[in-house]
Each structure stands twice: as C-alpha cells, then as structure tokens.
Scaffold this active site. Structure first.
Site, short mmCIF file in Angstrom:
data_model
loop_
_atom_site.label_atom_id
_atom_site.label_comp_id
_atom_site.label_asym_id
_atom_site.label_seq_id
_atom_site.Cartn_x
_atom_site.Cartn_y
_atom_site.Cartn_z
N SER B 61 36.99 40.95 40.66
CA SER B 61 37.25 41.46 42.10
C SER B 61 38.78 40.76 41.96
O SER B 61 39.87 41.47 43.13
CB SER B 61 37.09 40.97 43.38
OG SER B 61 35.61 42.02 43.50
N LYS B 64 41.44 43.57 41.92
CA LYS B 64 41.45 44.75 42.81
C LYS B 64 42.95 44.57 43.57
O LYS B 64 43.21 45.96 44.33
CB LYS B 64 40.90 44.13 44.21
CG LYS B 64 39.08 44.41 43.47
CD LYS B 64 37.86 44.58 44.94
CE LYS B 64 36.99 45.25 44.50
NZ LYS B 64 35.57 44.58 44.97
N TYR B 189 37.69 51.57 36.03
CA TYR B 189 37.12 50.03 36.97
C TYR B 189 36.38 48.61 36.11
O TYR B 189 36.66 47.46 36.41
CB TYR B 189 36.76 50.46 37.76
CG TYR B 189 36.35 49.15 38.91
CD1 TYR B 189 36.85 48.96 39.43
CD2 TYR B 189 34.24 49.24 39.21
CE1 TYR B 189 36.36 47.82 40.76
CE2 TYR B 189 34.09 48.64 39.82
CZ TYR B 189 35.69 47.31 40.85
OH TYR B 189 35.07 47.08 42.00
N VAL B 259 33.96 37.14 41.93
CA VAL B 259 32.57 36.77 41.32
C VAL B 259 32.25 36.15 39.73
O VAL B 259 31.08 35.59 39.51
CB VAL B 259 30.99 37.82 41.42
CG1 VAL B 259 31.30 38.03 42.48
CG2 VAL B 259 31.28 39.13 40.64
#
Lengths: 305, 305, 305, 305
Positions: B61, B64, B189, B259
């Site tokens: 993440s 992002k 992604y 994570v």
C-alpha cells in the site's frame, strides 16, 4: 375457474401500466409492458389459463429454486445448508452483504444472487457446460416441455453486463466459499437465468413442488418430499426479494419472482401457478402479477397462514 | 542524529516480537519478523540510517501515494477528485463500502484498495503495461534509484490470490466508475504493490513530498506543490488505515504504511523517513515501525499539530 | 493583514447565499444567513478582524474540543482514550455507529455527538450543574471573556428537541459506557452547545491551542502541550464532520465547525482564527466560512501538509 | 397423542443442557435450565400436554403478536402498516436498523423491539396504564385464563435495565414515528413483556390464531380473520428472530419465541402449541423448544410448506 381467471386478468390489467420493465439489457427493455398472463395447474390434473399465457420470457431469478433443487438432489441437504444460509437478509437481491470483513453462509440465502451463484458449484457435472445441461434437463422435465431452451441473445447480454455478479462471485472466491473458475460458474448461472419459458411451464414446475416432488398426474416421484419443503419454505421467507413479508401478508403462499416479469407460485397440496407481467415494482416483482395472485388467493382462500 | 536513530532501533527492537507478518501469500509470510530499519533524508541534504535499512521489501500500500501522484500529474486534480473522494471511510482498507446499492466516489479514497485501483485508470499510457512502466519510472526517479524493480514472485502470488481486489474492481465496473478490462487494471495494480524497495528508497520519495515537489538537493521541481499537499493531506487523514487517527495523536505527521512492513513518512519542510519492520498490528501497520516513528517524533518534536 | 481579511470577506460574501441555516430549532432558523465575519489572533499578539465579527452565535459542536480538553485535564489521556476512540467514523456526526450489536470506544470519537456526550462524564464535579460550571469557566478563561454565557432559549430548545441525543446517550448506557443519569449528562451537553460566542472568542481559544497550551501574550500555561496536540490532531482528522478530508486538502489545518455557523481554526505555532457564517453545506459546515479559511490559507500558505 | 408428546419430551430433554438462559436480569438468570414442557390445543377441542407444562415464565417477545393484534383491532390494518413494515430485517431483534440517517417503517417490523414499541402507540386508551390494561384483558381472554398477571419483579428489572429499548424509543421519537412520552410507552411495553404465562396459556392463544379469530370451542369470533392472517404471516417470516428461515425449513409453521424460553406456535386450521424450555440458542430461541416442535412437526406432518 376459467371465468375467475379471466376476470382477474381483466381486473388487474390496469396494473400493467404501473411499474417499469427491467432495462439493464436491451432484450428486457424491449418487452411490451402491458402483457398479463396466468396459468394454473391443479393437483387433480385440471389446468386453466387466461391472458397472455403463451408469451415467453426468461426465467431470471425464477430459476433460483431450480438451482437450489438440483444442488439438493446432487449434494444433499447438509452440503447445501453448510454453504448457503436460509435467513432473509433484509437487503436487495444483489447486495454485498457481509459484516466485519467476514462473509459466511449465514449472510446469504439461495434466493439472492450470491447464494444462487454459490449453489451452482454443488450441481454435479464434469464441466460447467455439463452442469448447466443437467439443470436444463431438469427444468424441461419438471415443466413437461422438451422444447425449453436458452434465449441466447439474453444470455449474451447478461454475460456482457454482469459485472456485479462477477464482483459477488469473486467475493465468494476471496472468502473461500467457491473455488472453481468464476467465469465458468457465471456462464452456467447466466444461461440458467436466460432459460425462456411461459406461464404454463412455471405452473407445471410449481405443481410438482406443491405436490412435494410427485408428479400429480403420473404419480412419479421426481425428487424427495423434504427437498420440496426446503424449497417451498425458502420461497415463503425470501422468494419475493424485499417484498417477501408484504407478499406473505397480502397473498400468503410460497412464490418466486424474476425481473423478466414471471412469478412461479406454489400452493402446497393444491396447485402450481405461473403468472407473467413484465412491469416491475421497486423490489423487482411484477406489479400486475402480484395483484393477480393476491386476487386469486383471496377468491379461493389460498393463504397458508 | 545517527546516535538517536541507533537508540531508537535498540529501544524499539522488542516491538518486532509483537504483531504478525502478513501471511496471505508465502512470499510475505516467509519474511523474518525481527527486522527493524530506519532511514532519514533531511531537506538540508543530510542522510542518516540505522538498523536493517538495507533489507528490501515490497511496497504494497505504500505505492498508493505514488499512484495518486501520477494520476494527479497525468489527469489533474479535478479528474482525480471526481473519481475518488477524500474522506476517511471508517472501514478496513479492503472493505466493500457502499450504501443503498450506490457506489460513488464519496464512498472511497485513494488510500484504500478500491480508490487506488480506480486511480490506475487515470494514469496515462497506451496500455496498462505502459501505464505501469510510467509508474515504475516515476518511482525510480523519486527514489533516486534506477535499480528498483518488481519482485516478480510476489507479483505472481498477488495476482493468483487477489480475488478480493477482483471483486472490488468488478464492483467499480458495475457502477460505471471504471470501464477498462479489470484484469489489465489489476495487473498494473498488482505490479505496483510488488515493487521492491528499502528504507532509503522510501525516505527519498518522502523527501520530495516533504519539500512540496522540489528535489531538496538538485532543486529540480518534480511535480507541482499542490499535488504534494493533496497527497500529504490524504496521508494525514487516511494513510495509516483504521489507525490514522491514533497515529495523528501519537506520532503526528503524514505517513503511509503497507502490509509488507514498510512505512513512508513525510514531515513537511523538514524530512522524509522510511522505516521497515514486517510484524503488523491488527490494522495492518508495522508495530515496531510506528513505535520508532513515535519516538523520533517525540525526540525531535516533529508533530505538525 | 487587515486589508487581506477585508478582501476575503468581500470575495466570499456571495457564498453566504449558498447552503442553508440549521432549522431544527427556531432559534437557529431565524438567524440571517448573509452574515460573514472573521477574527485572527496571532501568536505575536496582533489581532485582526473583518466583517460581522461582533455577531454572536451558539458554539454547538465547536464546544466539543473544549469538552475533550476538560476531560483530558480532569481525567488524563488514558481515561479519555479508553472511553472514546480517535478514528474517523466515515458517518455523520449524529449517526448510530456500531457493529454486530457491540458499541465500544473504537466506534466513536470526541468530535461526534456520542463521543462528546460520553466525555462529559470524565469532567470532574459534584453534580452535572457543577461540571458544566467548570466547562463554562474554562471557556471564559481561554476566550479571555468573562461575559460569556449560555443562550438559554437555544438551550431550552435543544433540550426539548434533542431526542436523537437521548437515543445516543441511552445506547451508551446500554453498553455500559456511561452510568450517570442520562438527562443530567445531556443537560450539561445541551448547555455546552448553547454557549454564545463571537468570532473573537473562538480566535482567542484557538490561539492557545495553536500555542500548545501557553497563552501567547501572558506566557501563562493553561494546560499541558500534549493535550493541545491531542485536540489539534483530533480536529485535523475529524473536526469538519464528513468534510474533514476535503478540508485537509483545500484548507489544511485543524478546525472545528458547528451548526451555529461558527468555525474555530488552529494554525499551530502561528495563530487562532474564528469565522462565522450561518449557512451550512450538507455536512453541516459553514459554506462561506470554509471558503474564507481556504482563501486565507492560500494567501498566507497556512497549510500544515 | 399424549404418548407422542411424552416421547418428545423424553427425547428432547437432553437439549435443555444446550444453550443458555437469558441473564440480563436476575429474574431470568435464576430459572432452572432443565425444564421442558409442551401443551397442544387442537381445533376439535382436545388438549394434550407433557413435561413441565405448569411452569410459569414471562412472555417477553411472545407478547409481540398480541401487541400487533390489539393495534390492528384498535387502529386497523392501514394505520399499522403505515407505521411498521413487514419485511425481515436480517438483523437481531434489538438492532439499530436504519440507513443514511433515515428511519422509516420500512426498516422495522412488529416482531422486533422497535416495531413492537411503536405499535403500543396504536393501542387505544386514555393513558398507557389503560392501554396496558386492555392488552392484559385481551391476553386473559384469548388464553382463557382470568388469573394471568404481570410478574412485577421481572417488570421492575426490565424497567431498570431497559436502556437499549429507551435508545430505540428515543430514536423513534427523533424520527417522528412516535410522539407520546417515551417512559410511558416503555412502561406499557415492559409490563407486556413481563406477563407471566404457562404452556397452556400460549397454546390457547395460538389456538385462536390457528382458527383465524374464532374460538374453536365456543365458536365465538374474537377478531377478524384477516388480522389472524396478518399476525400468522408475520410470525412465519419474522417470528423466530434471525432463525426464522431455519425454523421454516426444519419446523415449518408460524411461531413466536421469547427470551423467557417460551414459544407460541400456530398451525393454521389445526392447533395451537405452547412450549417452554429456558435455555436459548444464539438467536434467543429456546433450544429444546425448537427441537420439540421440529419433532412434533415431523411426526404429524404439520409443515405448511
């Protein structure tokens, strides 16, 4: 009886101008909204009909009780019950229903999309093509109509636009509830929803559920009585989407509607009924179809409650 | 400063035995949980590090903010803001968040999976392969590290197991928020999440956000200041998952965790920080990483509040 | 500076015709919607104002940071943090927010009604009359205005119509989070919401939060610095209702709005600001007030991100 | 029949060790959990019983169908239907169920607390004392037992601890669905829940619902047939809390359970049944009671589906 049905059609005809036909695919949007037909198959062998009972339409969610039945026949009550719960969800048929990031069988039931998609995996077959063929055969047999088939243009459209069902199926996959390839399962599900029927077909199928698995005329058992009760009870609590409680009050027997405009109704020990009127209320139930069933229930005291 | 960082590593080392490394794919589960590293890139050009700051890990993440930045650079603030909201959702990062069957940009933000997936469609490119290449290039440039690349075994695993992200992407499709092929978007992604970095890389990237888009050493503007503020503000309110409010209280500056165990922290006008410690708390944030940042914030009075 | 504020008032005046004044009680509904005032108290002792900065209005939710502060001063950080969480809820300020029948501190925060009501129980006092008196005294002291008092007609109306707050308070009681008599706690809360202030009062209060508890002119410490950071961080993530993320992007500093039309803004180390304009957007934030703060933030580069 | 009931009691006795008695008030917690009784009132006038059918217990939620009935008798179907919906909510009986800050009749039904509390306002009477007296009289009359009365120690405890119901009632008030004083309405509701009955009382009441409002022995009509159908249909879809779907499958007739351990079951046109066994499952339904009804349903083929 014939007279009664004709009166019902006449009296309920104006309800066809209420509600709206489903529009998410062109094939459904193009249906003329003023049709209304009804067909009754009684346990004593008598059959009655009125209105547009020859018009064909796709089963859509009306196929869900048949998916549930075949899953029960192939995998048994325990496997079905372990995978998919039986409580009303209090949410729309295509809702994402889960809490605290956990999706379990308790959150779904066989009459909502997520549950029906999951149950396709409990139908036996060497492939999903094969599984669907067995579902098609069962439908033909229960409807007493070997000519039943998929409406392929509806099927193609469903497949093309069915992204919410894809989302639901991948969610089932993510939570380990299904393991087969999503597109194969959905192909079976989209075909099932696209089976083309008329009121008589639905009445005949309902007929056998009403007689707890025995064909009322031939006396041949098609499936165990306890499966009929499983399906009928599920229809009574969840068969009419978010309008199931209202339907229990105003009509009072197990039934399943579909966005194609059909409703299949089961009056245990007495009769099966098929109605068709494509304009839907906000829950996705046929407006005129529900009214016709309400009137018939009132006239013949068919409520089971 | 070097001494301070080493003391922080020593003092926070025992936190690495709290929490659990992510286990949803073997590549993450196999990381040794006792690592802890920190790297600080200051605006005056000084750099300091301590602990396992050479260990590499996948961004997850932490990528992002870079997806958001590139979407801003390619499509502008209005397009980004129209597609994806900015409010904290009060739900886990991979939650299905929607109400009354309507999913809109107001339900998502760039720091949750649904928002980040949607923003991939606002990155320019002739293909999703191309879009990812541009994201990879941007990451290398901001990190000042041309050797950065995807960890392909992590990428393969993410792709294989990423069914919840598939569900989220098909939901976006079903509500018309994205129109490109789901698997292509997700391929971009999943690759982005699998970019392998170390603490220094994160510190360097954060560095430029801290300096509002200008490389602190070369003085070269990499992107407009208002994009830096957009990203930093988003990190401050939503960057640490469901622990963002707690992090604001106890640490007090914009940061993004993943994570994989990394955290990228931005102290506006002052410095960028990268930390790594793979054992996570229940929200998905690195336990020892958060503690190290809290201690550093306390010692240097870095809270912006 | 004075010129700048006057230009901002002039430029933002037309926003007063957007949005709607709160109407749930007549006292709020009767306010003239075209007012707009601003007051700035800088750390160097300078003060500037423009527009309707003498108009008084009730604090409403702007009192929440003061309830939080007094709870911190009286009961300490641990007790406050144990009772009431700090994460944004992703829901409106008066929402019932709980899951799976369990309501815990994690579901609420000090800037929503449920959290603020709960925090009243951590203010010390021999009675809730006494607790409120202490909150009133603190407000007067921080605002440097001994004339501050409750608007009793607003208070009576709040008390009469506050059934949703009663529902929230009984829910807190049902889950064992509060144990004192609901009506007494609410009496304190309704009075607190009804304290009448003007822009200068808010600017003065914000001023001290900006200076981390020390009065900028007298140099006297009013409360520990860590309580100021606790409050400011909470304002940054949750102070502007469901518009907190948007406000962070477009304005960029801690602030608290109330449905009375006031906003109290804290620019750490620099200044406190009070604005007033009673027409509200859909989140409950003053439309013109937010625009005035955005313009001021832009002109003076006040964003902390 | 007598023999069958005794066999059922013997076979189901071991289920009394499963589940837990309700513990939220001492009066319920102190009940001995191994009791099991059943009473059957048949339409032909025969009555049969077995086990602890003389034990008394409080009605708790079993009184909800009587509140619904009296609201129907006093205010008519339209008023009842306008105030309180009929769909299963998919949530626990005491859940806050509302969406997007709007609470309407569509979110509740007569078998959950919110719905039952609201329906108390449709019972006629000059005071809530009077309204309750009329409900008490109706209960005595239908149960054929003039000695029925409130268990005042249960009532006092309910009143003392009923803060969740207070929260629900204030929520109804906040949304304008009820306007009378909350404590008066709740006093009526708490008393109703505390009416003390035994299995025979429940069987007699159910008896008349089964016979659509006509006393099977005296032939006297107690209420219109359509009210009986309204109540019975509501019980079928929502009577057994979140276990209503499961109960429809495995037992198959309308029934209402209460946390006191009683279940009242209606087999239309055939019989009324009262069972009692205080240990409850996770939904709040009597474990042994449900098993006894399932066995009876199976033996006598009582499923209506």
């Amino acid at each position: 009886m014939k007279t009664l049905l004709e009166r019902i059609i006449a009296d309920c005809k104006h309800y066809t101008s209420q509600g709206h036909v489903a529009t998410y695919i062109p094939e459904l949007a193009n249906v003329s909204p003023d049709k209304l037909g009804i067909y009754v198959s009684m346990n004593n062998g008598n059959e009655y009909s009125a209105g547009d009972c020859e018009s064909s339409f796709t089963m859509q969610s009306v196929v869900k009780p048949l998916i549930l039945l075949l899953a029960l026949m192939d995998s048994g009550i325990d496997a079905v019950r372990d995978l998919v719960g039986v409580e009303a969800t209090g949410k729309p048929f295509d809702a994402f229903n889960y809490s605290d990031q956990a999706l379990t069988g308790a959150h779904i039931n066989p009459m909502i999309n997520t549950g029906a998609i999951a149950l396709c995996t409990l139908i036996h077959g060497t492939s999903y093509h094969d599984r669907f063929s067995r579902l098609m055969e069962l439908t033909r047999k229960l409807a007493d109509n070997q000519n039943l088939d998929v409406d392929y243009s509806v099927y193609q459209s469903e497949k093309m636009t069915g992204n919410k069902n894809r989302a639901l199926a991948y969610m089932l996959t993510a939570y380990g509830m299904i393991t087969d390839p999503v597109e194969e399962i959905l192909d079976c599900y989209f075909k099932a929803c696209s089976i083309s029927v008329n009121c008589k077909d639905l009445a005949n199928i309902a007929h056998i559920f009403a007689n707890h698995g025995i064909h009322p005329i031939t006396g041949e058992r098609q499936f165990p009585a306890e499966y009929a009760k499983y399906v009928n009870a599920t229809l009574a609590t969840c068969g009419m989407y978010d309008g199931s409680g209202e339907f229990a009050l105003t009509v009072g027997f197990p039934a399943k509607s579909g966005v194609g405009g059909g409703i299949m109704a089961v009056i245990p020990h007495k009769m099966g009924i098929g109605v068709f009127a494509p304009a839907l209320d906000k829950h996705g139930n046929s407006v005129a179809g529900v009214q016709a069933l309400a009137m018939l229930s009132h006239e013949l005291e068919l409520s089971i409650y």
